[in-house]
Design an enzyme around this catalytic site. Structure first.
Site, short mmCIF file in Angstrom:
data_model
loop_
_atom_site.label_atom_id
_atom_site.label_comp_id
_atom_site.label_asym_id
_atom_site.label_seq_id
_atom_site.Cartn_x
_atom_site.Cartn_y
_atom_site.Cartn_z
N PRO A 38 -54.13 20.70 -43.04
CG PRO A 38 -52.01 21.35 -42.37
CD PRO A 38 -52.76 20.75 -43.51
CD GLU A 39 -60.05 21.10 -41.28
OE1 GLU A 39 -60.95 21.48 -40.52
OE2 GLU A 39 -60.21 20.19 -42.11
CE LYS B 132 -58.67 25.99 -42.68
NZ LYS B 132 -59.06 25.72 -44.07
NE ARG C 136 -42.20 20.72 -53.26
CZ ARG C 136 -40.94 20.88 -53.64
NH1 ARG C 136 -40.61 21.83 -54.50
NH2 ARG C 136 -39.99 20.12 -53.14
NE ARG D 72 -64.86 24.42 -49.13
CZ ARG D 72 -63.71 24.53 -48.48
NH1 ARG D 72 -63.15 23.47 -47.94
NH2 ARG D 72 -63.12 25.70 -48.34
#
Ligand code: ZN
Length: 269
Positions: free
Chosen positions: A2-3, A58, A110, A259
């Site tokens: 999530p950003e 974030k 986690r 990435r």
């Protein structure tokens, strides 16, 4: 992971539901998700009122009425659900905060975490983050100056949290597409006018993503029609070999510094 738009969606939904409310009970199912011994964590959180929820980069900051803050980073795989035990997905929660009948469940923490910090610890923890993309004082000039400190690829600069904090893999590619710039170009080759276009693209991309609830797949509460609405609106991210909405040529999927990178070879220069 999530950003900014996903965390903004959570932030506004959380403020509507739990701001000003006291935590009736706290449960920790996974010791390593918190940063202090479990009994201490519970003692510091239980009975406290959550004054409001803020976002930085974030992360979300749950401000408690004693000056402590719960700092949440969902990282990869983390999500939240708010509702009754019956409504909640059948998953193990690493932390649960109860507000009477309804609870806030933290799932998949986690790699992610929910840490508790006093004011000084929090300041230290956040000290290495770059400016927030949506800060009122963060204009096109500040944006360009921040990116110019980086010498590598544009995408690397955009996703470096010490340069600008809040942009990740998905939205870096999306804003580059909106600005028609290839994300793997070197910073040194990017003109000032292109960075101004990219700044505008960053704002329009984030505005659309927030309006449609970001790309999180799991709903935040029963009947949630907002969360995840942006999933089907990504123009390039995770669309490798699918046709570009603008020109029809196939979206390129490649990798750089570990990435994934997605772009249109024809629309982006
Ligand atoms: Zn295209």
């Amino acid at each position: 992971m999530p950003e900014l738009p996903e965390m903004e969606t959570y932030r506004s939904q959380l403020n509507e539901r739990i701001a000003g409310r006291a935590v009736a009970a706290a449960e920790v199912g996974r010791e390593r998700t918190v940063n202090v011994p479990v009994d201490q964590f519970i003692e510091r959180v239980q009975g406290r009122t959550i004054e409001r929820i803020d976002r930085r980069a974030k992360m979300l900051l749950f401000r408690l009425d004693n000056g402590d803050t719960l700092l949440l980073h969902l990282m990869l795989g983390g999500s939240m659900f708010y509702g009754t035990t019956e409504e909640a997905p059948d998953r193990t929660a690493q932390v649960t905060l109860s507000f009477g009948e309804r609870k806030l469940f933290f799932h998949g923490l986690r790699l992610g975490y929910l840490h508790i910090y006093d004011e000084a610890e929090l300041t230290e923890k956040l000290s290495k983050l770059g400016p927030d993309p949506l800060d009122a004082g963060f204009g096109a000039e500040e944006f360009a100056a921040a990116l110019r400190r980086s010498r590598g690829a544009l995408k690397t600069a955009l996703t470096d949290q010490s340069v600008i904090a809040g942009i990740g893999n998905c939205y870096a590619d999306e804003m580059c597409f909106a600005a028609a710039i290839k994300p793997l170009r070197r910073m040194a080759d990017i003109a000032a006018a292109e960075l101004r276009t990219l700044f505008t693209a960053m704002h329009s991309t984030f505005a659309e993503a927030i309006r449609y609830g970001g790309y999180m797949e799991s709903p935040f509460f029963a009947g949630d029609a907002l969360t995840g609405g942006y999933n089907d609106r990504c123009k390039v991210y995770d669309r490798g070999d699918e046709p570009c909405y603008r020109c029809g040529s196939l979206i390129v999927k490649t990798e750089s510094s570990g990435r994934k990178v997605f772009y249109c070879d024809r629309c982006q220069r």
